[in-house]
Scaffold this active site. Structure first.
Site, PDB file in Angstrom:
ATOM      1  N   ASN A  89       0.863  -1.181   0.000  1.00 52.85           N
ATOM      2  CA  ASN A  89       0.000   0.000   0.000  1.00 52.85           C
ATOM      3  C   ASN A  89       0.895   1.225   0.000  1.00 52.85           C
ATOM      4  OD1 ASN A  89      -2.315  -1.640   0.184  1.00 52.85           O
ATOM      5  ND2 ASN A  89      -2.152  -1.709   2.422  1.00 52.85           N
ATOM      6  N   GLY A  95      -4.032   3.338   0.770  1.00 47.12           N
ATOM      7  CA  GLY A  95      -4.467   2.783   2.047  1.00 47.12           C
ATOM      8  C   GLY A  95      -3.337   2.567   3.030  1.00 47.12           C
ATOM      9  N   GLN A  96      -2.194   3.209   2.806  1.00 51.05           N
ATOM     10  CA  GLN A  96      -1.058   3.034   3.719  1.00 51.05           C
ATOM     11  C   GLN A  96      -1.308   3.778   5.020  1.00 51.05           C
ATOM     12  OE1 GLN A  96       2.725   4.234   2.086  1.00 51.05           O
ATOM     13  NE2 GLN A  96       3.871   3.527   3.881  1.00 51.05           N
ATOM     14  N   HIS A 102       6.462  -1.351   3.697  1.00 51.95           N
ATOM     15  CA  HIS A 102       6.264  -2.746   4.114  1.00 51.95           C
ATOM     16  C   HIS A 102       5.524  -3.502   3.033  1.00 51.95           C
ATOM     17  CE1 HIS A 102       3.056  -0.167   5.710  1.00 51.95           C
ATOM     18  NE2 HIS A 102       2.222  -1.162   5.504  1.00 51.95           N
ATOM     19  N   LEU A 103       5.882  -4.774   2.906  1.00 51.47           N
ATOM     20  CA  LEU A 103       5.175  -5.697   2.028  1.00 51.47           C
ATOM     21  C   LEU A 103       4.256  -6.546   2.905  1.00 51.47           C
ATOM     22  CD1 LEU A 103       7.920  -4.974   0.584  1.00 51.47           C
ATOM     23  CD2 LEU A 103       7.746  -7.201  -0.546  1.00 51.47           C
TER      24      LEU A 103
HETATM   25  P1  AMP Z   1      -0.729  -0.395   5.844  1.00 48.49           P
HETATM   26  O1  AMP Z   1      -2.172  -0.087   6.102  1.00 48.49           O
HETATM   27  O2  AMP Z   1      -0.444  -0.957   4.493  1.00 48.49           O
HETATM   28  O3  AMP Z   1       0.156   0.797   6.172  1.00 48.49           O
HETATM   29  O4  AMP Z   1      -0.346  -1.573   6.830  1.00 48.49           O
HETATM   30  C1  AMP Z   1       0.046  -1.369   8.146  1.00 48.49           C
HETATM   31  C2  AMP Z   1      -0.150  -2.669   8.848  1.00 48.49           C
HETATM   32  O5  AMP Z   1       0.559  -2.628  10.064  1.00 48.49           O
HETATM   33  C3  AMP Z   1      -1.607  -2.977   9.196  1.00 48.49           C
HETATM   34  O6  AMP Z   1      -2.000  -4.186   8.571  1.00 48.49           O
HETATM   35  C4  AMP Z   1      -1.589  -3.096  10.711  1.00 48.49           C
HETATM   36  O7  AMP Z   1      -2.448  -4.090  11.200  1.00 48.49           O
HETATM   37  C5  AMP Z   1      -0.133  -3.406  10.980  1.00 48.49           C
HETATM   38  N1  AMP Z   1       0.363  -3.054  12.290  1.00 48.49           N
HETATM   39  C6  AMP Z   1       0.226  -1.879  12.922  1.00 48.49           C
HETATM   40  N2  AMP Z   1       0.838  -1.914  14.117  1.00 48.49           N
HETATM   41  C7  AMP Z   1       1.391  -3.143  14.225  1.00 48.49           C
HETATM   42  C8  AMP Z   1       2.157  -3.805  15.220  1.00 48.49           C
HETATM   43  N3  AMP Z   1       2.503  -3.203  16.365  1.00 48.49           N
HETATM   44  N4  AMP Z   1       2.549  -5.074  15.008  1.00 48.49           N
HETATM   45  C9  AMP Z   1       2.221  -5.698  13.858  1.00 48.49           C
HETATM   46  N5  AMP Z   1       1.507  -5.126  12.878  1.00 48.49           N
HETATM   47  C10 AMP Z   1       1.090  -3.876  13.054  1.00 48.49           C
END
Ligand code: AMP
Length: 116
Positions: A89, A95-96, A102-103
């Site tokens: 994202n 939707g980031q 991150h992947l």
């Molecule tokens: P995005 O929406 O693509 O930026 O993805 C961010 C992701 O990070 C989401 O799927 C969250 O559930 C995940 N996330 C946020 N905080 C944590 C955390 N502390 N440990 C693991 N995953 C996390």
């Protein structure tokens, strides 16, 4: 100087908050998403914090390849033999929500297309 790229993922890299880490090397770390959207949902991130894919440059060429191959490696490690999806994202429309590239590695169920 401020640290604009400091995110919750930086804290995971430094082991300041817990995470279920499934893979790590000198360039990347992979851990289970805290809010999984599939039976297997792992995030693969670079230890060097690039905010988002659109900020990556030619100097990141090898790192980008490494992240993709790390996703494949983790998929193999977690026995996703029936297939999986890798998602990045990028920015608000993508939707980031966390500004550390991150992947998403998603697997363990049939994925739908198109995504939302
Ligand atoms: P995005 O929406 O693509 O930026 O993805 C961010 C992701 O990070 C989401 O799927 C969250 O559930 C995940 N996330 C946020 N905080 C944590 C955390 N502390 N440990 C693991 N995953 C996390």
């Amino acid at each position: 100087m401020n640290q604009p790229l400091e995110t919750i993922f930086s804290k995971i890299i430094r082991r300041e908050i817990p995470a279920d880490i499934v893979y790590e090397d000198n360039l990347a770390i992979a851990f289970r998403d805290v809010s999984p959207q599939a039976p297997v949902h792992v995030l693969v991130i670079p230890k060097q914090p690039i905010a988002q894919l659109s900020d990556a440059g030619s100097q990141d060429h090898a790192l980008m390849g490494h992240l993709l191959l790390t996703a494949k490696r983790v998929a193999d490690q977690l026995n996703l033999s029936q297939g999986y999806r890798v998602v990045i994202n990028n920015g608000p429309d993508g939707g980031q929500t966390v500004s550390h590239l991150h992947l998403h590695l998603l697997g363990g169920r049939q994925m739908q297309w198109p995504p939302g």
